[in-house]
Design a protein around this motif. Structure first.
Motif, PDB file in Angstrom:
ATOM      1  N   ASP A   1       0.824  -1.448  -0.149  1.00  0.00           N
ATOM      2  CA  ASP A   1      -0.095   0.021  -0.127  1.00  0.00           C
ATOM      3  C   ASP A   1       1.051   1.383  -0.073  1.00  0.00           C
ATOM      4  O   ASP A   1       0.635   2.316  -0.769  1.00  0.00           O
ATOM      5  CB  ASP A   1      -1.009   0.087   1.159  1.00  0.00           C
ATOM      6  CG  ASP A   1      -1.970  -0.997   1.104  1.00  0.00           C
ATOM      7  OD1 ASP A   1      -2.337  -1.494   0.005  1.00  0.00           O
ATOM      8  OD2 ASP A   1      -2.661  -1.410   2.142  1.00  0.00           O
ATOM      9  N   VAL A   2       1.935   1.266   0.890  1.00  0.00           N
ATOM     10  CA  VAL A   2       2.649   2.559   0.847  1.00  0.00           C
ATOM     11  C   VAL A   2       3.474   2.650  -0.397  1.00  0.00           C
ATOM     12  O   VAL A   2       3.832   3.628  -0.813  1.00  0.00           O
ATOM     13  CB  VAL A   2       3.460   2.477   2.042  1.00  0.00           C
ATOM     14  CG1 VAL A   2       2.527   2.830   3.497  1.00  0.00           C
ATOM     15  CG2 VAL A   2       4.458   1.855   2.367  1.00  0.00           C
ATOM     16  N   ILE A   3       3.999   1.440  -0.876  1.00  0.00           N
ATOM     17  CA  ILE A   3       4.734   1.741  -2.244  1.00  0.00           C
ATOM     18  C   ILE A   3       3.713   2.247  -3.199  1.00  0.00           C
ATOM     19  O   ILE A   3       4.281   2.937  -3.931  1.00  0.00           O
ATOM     20  CB  ILE A   3       5.285   0.442  -2.738  1.00  0.00           C
ATOM     21  CG1 ILE A   3       6.388  -0.088  -1.593  1.00  0.00           C
ATOM     22  CG2 ILE A   3       5.979   0.385  -4.000  1.00  0.00           C
ATOM     23  CD1 ILE A   3       7.103  -1.584  -1.831  1.00  0.00           C
ATOM     24  N   PHE A   4       2.650   1.808  -3.192  1.00  0.00           N
ATOM     25  CA  PHE A   4       1.500   2.303  -4.310  1.00  0.00           C
ATOM     26  C   PHE A   4       1.482   3.677  -4.103  1.00  0.00           C
ATOM     27  O   PHE A   4       1.193   4.441  -5.057  1.00  0.00           O
ATOM     28  CB  PHE A   4       0.543   1.411  -4.281  1.00  0.00           C
ATOM     29  CG  PHE A   4       0.441   0.171  -5.059  1.00  0.00           C
ATOM     30  CD1 PHE A   4       1.569  -0.272  -5.402  1.00  0.00           C
ATOM     31  CD2 PHE A   4      -0.610  -0.607  -5.415  1.00  0.00           C
ATOM     32  CE1 PHE A   4       1.367  -1.518  -6.024  1.00  0.00           C
ATOM     33  CE2 PHE A   4      -0.822  -1.792  -5.908  1.00  0.00           C
ATOM     34  CZ  PHE A   4       0.330  -2.291  -6.403  1.00  0.00           C
ATOM     35  N   ALA A   5       1.272   4.260  -2.857  1.00  0.00           N
ATOM     36  CA  ALA A   5       0.879   5.559  -2.645  1.00  0.00           C
ATOM     37  C   ALA A   5       2.055   6.510  -3.012  1.00  0.00           C
ATOM     38  O   ALA A   5       2.019   7.519  -3.382  1.00  0.00           O
ATOM     39  CB  ALA A   5       0.655   5.662  -0.939  1.00  0.00           C
ATOM     40  N   ALA A   6       3.243   6.022  -2.875  1.00  0.00           N
ATOM     41  CA  ALA A   6       4.357   6.767  -3.074  1.00  0.00           C
ATOM     42  C   ALA A   6       4.599   6.643  -4.687  1.00  0.00           C
ATOM     43  O   ALA A   6       4.828   7.993  -5.142  1.00  0.00           O
ATOM     44  CB  ALA A   6       5.633   6.204  -2.540  1.00  0.00           C
ATOM     45  N   ALA A   7       4.399   5.680  -5.216  1.00  0.00           N
ATOM     46  CA  ALA A   7       4.427   5.625  -6.600  1.00  0.00           C
ATOM     47  C   ALA A   7       3.528   6.395  -7.576  1.00  0.00           C
ATOM     48  O   ALA A   7       3.705   6.842  -8.659  1.00  0.00           O
ATOM     49  CB  ALA A   7       4.538   4.330  -7.010  1.00  0.00           C
ATOM     50  N   SER A   8       2.242   6.497  -6.854  1.00  0.00           N
ATOM     51  CA  SER A   8       1.287   7.452  -7.420  1.00  0.00           C
ATOM     52  C   SER A   8       1.559   8.809  -7.579  1.00  0.00           C
ATOM     53  O   SER A   8       0.968   9.273  -8.369  1.00  0.00           O
ATOM     54  CB  SER A   8      -0.126   7.242  -6.605  1.00  0.00           C
ATOM     55  OG  SER A   8       0.115   7.965  -5.344  1.00  0.00           O
ATOM     56  N   GLN A   9       2.566   9.215  -6.810  1.00  0.00           N
ATOM     57  CA  GLN A   9       2.981  10.716  -6.812  1.00  0.00           C
ATOM     58  C   GLN A   9       3.696  10.863  -8.093  1.00  0.00           C
ATOM     59  O   GLN A   9       3.842  11.890  -8.650  1.00  0.00           O
ATOM     60  CB  GLN A   9       3.496  11.107  -5.496  1.00  0.00           C
ATOM     61  CG  GLN A   9       2.617  11.032  -4.472  1.00  0.00           C
ATOM     62  CD  GLN A   9       3.538  11.005  -2.765  1.00  0.00           C
ATOM     63  OE1 GLN A   9       4.167  12.180  -2.759  1.00  0.00           O
ATOM     64  NE2 GLN A   9       3.341  10.079  -2.089  1.00  0.00           N
ATOM     65  N   ALA A  10       4.712   9.824  -8.369  1.00  0.00           N
ATOM     66  CA  ALA A  10       5.466   9.819  -9.517  1.00  0.00           C
ATOM     67  C   ALA A  10       4.998   9.585 -10.852  1.00  0.00           C
ATOM     68  O   ALA A  10       5.255   9.946 -11.773  1.00  0.00           O
ATOM     69  CB  ALA A  10       6.662   8.861  -9.069  1.00  0.00           C
ATOM     70  N   ALA A  11       3.990   8.647 -10.888  1.00  0.00           N
ATOM     71  CA  ALA A  11       3.358   7.958 -12.068  1.00  0.00           C
ATOM     72  C   ALA A  11       2.064   7.432 -11.706  1.00  0.00           C
ATOM     73  O   ALA A  11       1.681   6.354 -11.579  1.00  0.00           O
ATOM     74  CB  ALA A  11       4.211   7.042 -12.480  1.00  0.00           C
ATOM     75  N   PRO A  12       1.073   8.533 -11.637  1.00  0.00           N
ATOM     76  CA  PRO A  12      -0.484   8.019 -11.201  1.00  0.00           C
ATOM     77  C   PRO A  12      -0.832   7.145 -12.154  1.00  0.00           C
ATOM     78  O   PRO A  12      -1.852   6.435 -11.910  1.00  0.00           O
ATOM     79  CB  PRO A  12      -0.965   9.510 -10.838  1.00  0.00           C
ATOM     80  CG  PRO A  12      -0.160  10.419 -11.507  1.00  0.00           C
ATOM     81  CD  PRO A  12       1.333   9.897 -11.630  1.00  0.00           C
TER      82      PRO A  12
END
Length: 547
Positions: free
Chosen positions: A332-343
């Protein structure tokens, strides 16, 4: 090569005794490098978390061989479940076998399957109150089960003496042994046709190509650093939230995942061993870059930093039976961080818990029974569509065992198995719906219930402006009516009489994008189908369900 691992998967699924392997497919097989234990090829039907973690299991056997000075022989098989060496938890029994070609070690074959019960303080081994590994299950380090093809009956006797369900355990073991035998046969056929040199070169090329593809994907993304934080409800012992934090950094064709700031090792069983944490990062990366092949080359460009002393790097004998909950929060936190770079590459949080439920007791003839299963929830909305309703956890391709199978095997009845309205997070693409399960005990002697879940306090989050989903909710019947566990998402030793039930209301997935951007016709359709109540439609979308 993939076909060999896939056939090994299918062989075990058809032969296993317990529904968690036979129906849910909680198992995996693969081929691993002769010297390093790195993943070469993994079956596509097994659990994704095993793709990364099984290489650590093979390395544990390689280390054991070096320590003892033994020379592996054709027909040797090592067996163990020590999660601190091989990752995941103690239910996952690992078998590792060397494969030889022309007298030389060519690679390793490995099989892992979730056995139904291995002793410990809770039937099914998901003990939410465990303070060490010994309270979770019987711990078996890497030992030889077979020497040059000859089974060591003494080792097998020790294993079968330490389970409540020896017939099930022996059946699952025989299924895994059969899968390894098939793997040897198929490797003989493949190398007989193409030769060892060609196959070995192909395996090296696959890993190199995976590395090249991963670097190209990273190079196409912007450089930067993005952070995210989420929480576990508690550790089952102390009712305090536990943070899991990650900083995702991309520089050129390299990525760093740094989990500094994550909670320290805790008393309860939501700790995980370092191999499990690294494998979880691999699973998350595979979700974000789905076209990459499943081998160790994918991770060459990625630096995973796990802080010492944290609950992500627990050492023996720290309890780890609830590892599934922690790795889901990591994803979940990896997805949340990645969503800021590549939503455009990431979905919102899925329901974030497997809700491991054990119902156990004794029949009138004194025979013990243990029903263990996990349960589904909603997946997160994506850039393209609403989230999946009632899916399996994103760490897994495992399916939820059908209620017909569970009712046939155990003295229980499902009063309800349904979608949970209003449980998905609002968004341009809403989250998928969770589910409602209500399970009644039919056995005259009653039963004892253990449940290990999460997301009872901290809801699955949306991304790109989407809203969070509903939280988990558990309850059980008493003589005075329905009650809830004090730890919200975990309960231990709940006694149910015949005719009483336990009820699970699982989370949905988070929403993707602002709710104001949702198509009014989609809102109206959800209301018409009963997925969304009219009041919720008005509250979340301001439309009352009218198109």
């Amino acid at each position: 090569m993939e076909q060999i691992a896939d056939e090994m998967d299918a062989t075990l699924f058809r032969a296993a005794f317990n529904p968690i392997i036979a129906e849910a497919h909680d198992a995996s097989h693969g081929l691993y490098h002769a010297r390093t234990g790195d993943t070469l090829v993994q079956g596509k039907s097994g659990l994704p978390i095993f793709v990364g973690v099984m290489s650590f299991a093979v390395r544990a056997v390689i280390d054991k061989v070096r320590e003892t000075g033994e020379t592996p022989q054709d027909g040797d098989i090592w067996i163990f479940n020590d999660a601190h060496l091989g990752g995941t938890h103690l239910n996952d029994m690992r078998l590792v076998r060397p494969y030889f070609r022309d007298g030389e070690l060519f690679c390793w074959l490995a099989s892992v399957g979730h056995w139904h019960d291995l002793g410990g303080g809770a039937p099914g081994n998901y003990n939410p109150a465990a303070k060490d590994a010994f309270q979770e299950a019987f711990v078996l380090p890497p030992v030889k089960l077979a020497r040059a093809g000859e089974m060591d009956r003494g080792v097998l006797d020790i294993i079968l003496r330490n389970t409540r369900l020896p017939q099930s355990a022996e059946g699952d073991l025989n299924g895994q042994l059969g899968a390894l035998d098939l793997g040897v046969k198929r490797m003989d056929e493949l190398l007989g046709e193409y030769g060892g040199g060609t196959v070995s070169a192909a395996l090296d090329a696959l890993s190199d190509r995976a590395d090249t593809l991963m670097r190209a994907e990273l190079d196409a993304l912007p450089d930067g650093r993005w952070e995210a934080e989420d929480f576990l409800d508690n550790d089952g012992i102390v009712d305090e939230a536990l943070p899991i934090r990650v900083a995702l950094e991309i520089r050129g064709d390299r990525m760093t995942l740094d989990f500094e700031g994550t909670a320290d090792r805790c008393q309860g069983p939501v700790n995980i061993a370092r191999p499990t944490a690294v494998a979880t990062a691999y699973v998350a990366i595979k979700h974000i870059f789905p076209m990459l092949p499943a081998n160790a080359g994918v991770m060459r460009a990625i630096d995973v930093r796990i802080p010492e002393g944290s609950l992500l790097s627990a050492e023996f004998p720290a309890p780890v039976s609830g590892y599934t909950e922690t790795i889901l929060r990591m994803i979940d936190v990896i997805f949340a961080a990645a969503s800021q770079a590549a939503p455009d590459r990431v979905v919102a949080n899925a329901y974030g818990t497997i809700n491991a439920l054990s119902i156990a007791g004794r029949k009138k003839n004194g025979q013990p029974w243990v029903m263990f299963s996990f349960y589904g929830g909603g997946h997160g909305g994506s850039p393209e569509s609403d989230g999946l309703n009632h899916g399996s956890a994103p760490i897994s391709t495992a399916t939820i065992p059908p209620m017909e199978i569970l009712e046939a095997a155990y003295p229980v009845m499902f009063r309800q198995w349904a979608l949970r309205p209003d449980s998905g997070g609002a968004g341009r693409h809403r989250g998928g719906l969770g589910a409602i399960y209500e399970i009644e005990v039919l056995e005259e002697n009653g039963a004892e219930v253990f449940l290990f879940g999460e997301r009872g306090k901290h809801a699955p989050k949306g991304v790109a402006g989407g809203s969070e989903a509903a939280t988990n909710r558990f309850s059980y019947q008493t003589d005075d009516g329905w009650a809830q566990p004090p730890m919200v998402s975990k309960m231990r030793g709940i006694q149910l009489r015949q005719g009483q039930a336990v009820r699970l209301e699982t989370p949905g997935g988070g929403g993707y994008g602002p709710a104001a951007e949702r198509d009014p016709e989609a809102v109206a359709r959800d209301v018409e189908r009963g997925l969304l109540g009219a009041d919720a439609a008005e509250r979340l979308y301001g439309r009352g369900g009218a198109a």
